[in-house]
Design a protein around this motif. Structure first.
Motif, PDB file in Angstrom:
ATOM      1  N   TRP A 237      -0.221   9.931  -3.001  1.00  0.00           N
ATOM      2  CA  TRP A 237       0.187  10.443  -1.691  1.00  0.00           C
ATOM      3  C   TRP A 237       1.465   9.763  -1.211  1.00  0.00           C
ATOM      4  O   TRP A 237       2.384  10.421  -0.718  1.00  0.00           O
ATOM      5  N   LEU A 238       1.530   8.430  -1.385  1.00  0.00           N
ATOM      6  CA  LEU A 238       2.715   7.690  -0.979  1.00  0.00           C
ATOM      7  C   LEU A 238       3.936   8.102  -1.802  1.00  0.00           C
ATOM      8  O   LEU A 238       5.048   8.229  -1.266  1.00  0.00           O
ATOM      9  N   ALA A 239       3.720   8.316  -3.090  1.00  0.00           N
ATOM     10  CA  ALA A 239       4.835   8.732  -3.959  1.00  0.00           C
ATOM     11  C   ALA A 239       5.394  10.079  -3.529  1.00  0.00           C
ATOM     12  O   ALA A 239       6.607  10.297  -3.566  1.00  0.00           O
ATOM     13  N   ARG A 240       4.521  10.979  -3.124  1.00  0.00           N
ATOM     14  CA  ARG A 240       4.978  12.292  -2.649  1.00  0.00           C
ATOM     15  C   ARG A 240       5.766  12.162  -1.350  1.00  0.00           C
ATOM     16  O   ARG A 240       6.759  12.863  -1.143  1.00  0.00           O
ATOM     17  N   ARG A 241       5.334  11.244  -0.485  1.00  0.00           N
ATOM     18  CA  ARG A 241       6.030  11.053   0.781  1.00  0.00           C
ATOM     19  C   ARG A 241       7.406  10.421   0.563  1.00  0.00           C
ATOM     20  O   ARG A 241       8.386  10.828   1.178  1.00  0.00           O
ATOM     21  N   VAL A 242       7.468   9.408  -0.306  1.00  0.00           N
ATOM     22  CA  VAL A 242       8.724   8.691  -0.535  1.00  0.00           C
ATOM     23  C   VAL A 242       9.680   9.514  -1.378  1.00  0.00           C
ATOM     24  O   VAL A 242      10.885   9.540  -1.125  1.00  0.00           O
ATOM     25  N   HIS A 243       9.137  10.204  -2.373  1.00  0.00           N
ATOM     26  CA  HIS A 243       9.967  10.980  -3.303  1.00  0.00           C
ATOM     27  C   HIS A 243       9.625  12.458  -3.112  1.00  0.00           C
ATOM     28  O   HIS A 243       9.138  13.139  -4.014  1.00  0.00           O
ATOM     29  N   TYR A 244       9.876  12.949  -1.911  1.00  0.00           N
ATOM     30  CA  TYR A 244       9.401  14.276  -1.538  1.00  0.00           C
ATOM     31  C   TYR A 244      10.054  15.399  -2.327  1.00  0.00           C
ATOM     32  O   TYR A 244       9.545  16.526  -2.353  1.00  0.00           O
ATOM     33  N   LYS A 245      11.178  15.140  -2.984  1.00  0.00           N
ATOM     34  CA  LYS A 245      11.839  16.181  -3.744  1.00  0.00           C
ATOM     35  C   LYS A 245      11.324  16.284  -5.182  1.00  0.00           C
ATOM     36  O   LYS A 245      11.792  17.118  -5.951  1.00  0.00           O
ATOM     37  N   THR A 246      10.388  15.442  -5.549  1.00  0.00           N
ATOM     38  CA  THR A 246       9.876  15.453  -6.908  1.00  0.00           C
ATOM     39  C   THR A 246       9.220  16.783  -7.243  1.00  0.00           C
ATOM     40  O   THR A 246       8.589  17.429  -6.396  1.00  0.00           O
ATOM     41  N   ARG A 247       9.378  17.203  -8.477  1.00  0.00           N
ATOM     42  CA  ARG A 247       8.740  18.444  -8.940  1.00  0.00           C
ATOM     43  C   ARG A 247       7.292  18.225  -9.346  1.00  0.00           C
ATOM     44  O   ARG A 247       6.569  19.174  -9.646  1.00  0.00           O
ATOM     45  N   LEU A 248       6.868  16.992  -9.357  1.00  0.00           N
ATOM     46  CA  LEU A 248       5.495  16.689  -9.765  1.00  0.00           C
ATOM     47  C   LEU A 248       4.506  17.035  -8.658  1.00  0.00           C
ATOM     48  O   LEU A 248       4.739  16.750  -7.489  1.00  0.00           O
ATOM     49  N   SER A 249       3.405  17.633  -9.039  1.00  0.00           N
ATOM     50  CA  SER A 249       2.355  17.961  -8.076  1.00  0.00           C
ATOM     51  C   SER A 249       1.570  16.711  -7.711  1.00  0.00           C
ATOM     52  O   SER A 249       1.633  15.688  -8.408  1.00  0.00           O
ATOM     53  N   PHE A 250       0.812  16.813  -6.636  1.00  0.00           N
ATOM     54  CA  PHE A 250      -0.055  15.699  -6.245  1.00  0.00           C
ATOM     55  C   PHE A 250      -1.052  15.385  -7.355  1.00  0.00           C
ATOM     56  O   PHE A 250      -1.334  14.217  -7.648  1.00  0.00           O
ATOM     57  N   ALA A 251      -1.573  16.419  -8.005  1.00  0.00           N
ATOM     58  CA  ALA A 251      -2.554  16.225  -9.074  1.00  0.00           C
ATOM     59  C   ALA A 251      -1.944  15.439 -10.239  1.00  0.00           C
ATOM     60  O   ALA A 251      -2.582  14.547 -10.805  1.00  0.00           O
ATOM     61  N   ALA A 252      -0.704  15.741 -10.590  1.00  0.00           N
ATOM     62  CA  ALA A 252      -0.044  15.040 -11.697  1.00  0.00           C
ATOM     63  C   ALA A 252       0.194  13.577 -11.351  1.00  0.00           C
ATOM     64  O   ALA A 252      -0.024  12.683 -12.181  1.00  0.00           O
ATOM     65  N   LEU A 253       0.634  13.327 -10.122  1.00  0.00           N
ATOM     66  CA  LEU A 253       0.853  11.947  -9.701  1.00  0.00           C
ATOM     67  C   LEU A 253      -0.466  11.181  -9.599  1.00  0.00           C
ATOM     68  O   LEU A 253      -0.537   9.997  -9.955  1.00  0.00           O
ATOM     69  N   ALA A 254      -1.509  11.852  -9.114  1.00  0.00           N
ATOM     70  CA  ALA A 254      -2.817  11.207  -9.016  1.00  0.00           C
ATOM     71  C   ALA A 254      -3.323  10.817 -10.398  1.00  0.00           C
ATOM     72  O   ALA A 254      -3.860   9.713 -10.594  1.00  0.00           O
ATOM     73  N   PHE A 255      -3.154  11.707 -11.375  1.00  0.00           N
ATOM     74  CA  PHE A 255      -3.568  11.382 -12.744  1.00  0.00           C
ATOM     75  C   PHE A 255      -2.783  10.181 -13.258  1.00  0.00           C
ATOM     76  O   PHE A 255      -3.348   9.273 -13.884  1.00  0.00           O
ATOM     77  N   PHE A 256      -1.474  10.178 -13.006  1.00  0.00           N
ATOM     78  CA  PHE A 256      -0.625   9.084 -13.480  1.00  0.00           C
ATOM     79  C   PHE A 256      -1.101   7.736 -12.941  1.00  0.00           C
ATOM     80  O   PHE A 256      -1.312   6.785 -13.708  1.00  0.00           O
TER      81      PHE A 256
END
Length: 346
Positions: free
Chosen positions: A75-94
């Motif tokens: 969630w934090l990664a999506r907020r900080v790097h909001y332009k990323t093409r990665l979905s929340f699910a992909a970041l959560a898995f990572f």
């Protein structure tokens, strides 16, 4: 495992999972995630040593924390790097994968990891790696250095990351094979010495997986010894006997510090008197120079009542006595050469 190993593994895994989307930034994300569980080490700054020992490898090394913290980091990664093409699910898995990998790697050494906290205090350990094994780490280190200093567009990056992980995985398999070999010889040694311990464990001696430390529970005593995979097959393990001395706990067994240290030791401990003060010795951290010296002091010997100012220094004597000569002897012992042991006084 040591922090360097987690740093290198985090970088390699990050490279393979999402480098294409984030570039070299993913190396930092992987390193942070891989080392986050060890934030519990900061407890030593605020709590008594006996409490800090129990907290380390506890809740922050649990499956619960790996999932909860992984989701929060995503969630934090999506907020900080909001332009990323990665979905929340992909970041959560990572992030969850990195945290879980940290926990599973720590299970491989002898400290004990609380995978099921906060629902259970049980600690898990499979005793396959020493806490710092350069042979396990070296391939990951080389790969991580290449990933950090070479260009983001280099076509060899994934090969470097895979090579580091595969070599370390093969070394882990090698350690498993060695453990099976050693355990068989240890059980044969029990029979040869007419011993019938209720339980035992083997764990690698410092910095390798070819010389193994053995601890067996013999009711009123413990037996310890060392076995190399290169030792003479016909020669049984030379066991040393340690009295449990549980009677030393009679008057102090209800003290909070004593309860905490007994829980931390997970049954494998003995008591000793040093200057008329009771010390609790935890077996899974071995003995200082125990591979060459009889009656060697324990690497983890905790003062139960004295309140020594250095009591919080975990395994403070583990590397005592190492020099060029002892390193040479240690290499020879790993290779199966006998070492003329001598007695020492505690």
């Amino acid at each position: 495992m040591d922090s360097l190993t987690h740093v290198c593994l985090g970088a390699c895994v990050g490279e393979l999972l999402i480098h294409k989307q984030l570039g070299k930034k993913v190396l930092l994300w992987g390193i942070v995630a891989q080392n986050l569980p060890d934030i519990d080490s900061m407890a030593a700054l605020f709590l008594p040593a006996d409490r800090a020992f129990l907290i380390h490898r506890g809740i922050t090394h649990s499956l619960f924390f790996a999932i909860a913290a992984g989701l929060l980091l995503a969630w934090l990664a999506r907020r900080v790097h909001y332009k990323t093409r990665l979905s929340f699910a992909a970041l959560a898995f990572f992030f969850c994968f990195q945290l879980l990998l940290h926990d599973l790697l720590d299970v491989c050494n002898s400290y004990g990891t609380g995978l099921l906290e906060p629902f259970s205090n049980q600690r898990f350990s499979v005793n396959l790696l020493y806490v710092a094994d350069p042979f396990f780490t070296v391939a990951l280190l080389i790969a991580a250095i290449l990933l950090i200093f070479k260009g983001a567009g280099n076509k060899q990056r994934s090969k470097w990351a895979w090579s580091g992980i595969v070599v370390s995985a093969l070394y882990l398999c090698f350690s498993l094979v060695n453990k099976v070999i050693v355990d068989k010889k240890v059980e044969e040694s029990f029979a040869a010495n007419h011993l019938r311990p209720s339980k035992y464990f083997t764990t690698p001696a410092p910095f390798n997986n070819m010389l193994w430390y053995v601890v067996a529970d013999g009711r009123d005593v413990y037996y310890t010894g060392y076995r190399s995979i290169w030792d003479d097959r016909t020669k049984p393990v030379d066991f040393e006997v340690h009295d449990k001395n549980r009677n030393l706990l009679q008057q102090i067994k209800n003290y909070p510090t004593v309860k905490n240290m007994v829980e931390f030791a997970n049954e494998y401990y003995t008591l000793s008197l040093i200057n008329n003060k009771p010390y609790l010795n935890v077996f899974r951290f071995e003995q200082v120079q125990g591979w060459q010296t009889k009656n060697a002091p324990f690497a983890f010997s905790y003062p139960l009542l004295s309140g020594d100012s250095d009591a919080g220094v975990l395994q403070k004597g583990r590397l005592a006595g190492w020099n060029k000569h002892t390193v040479k002897l240690y290499i020879e012992r790993i290779a199966g050469e006998p070492v003329n042991s001598k007695s020492t006084t505690k």
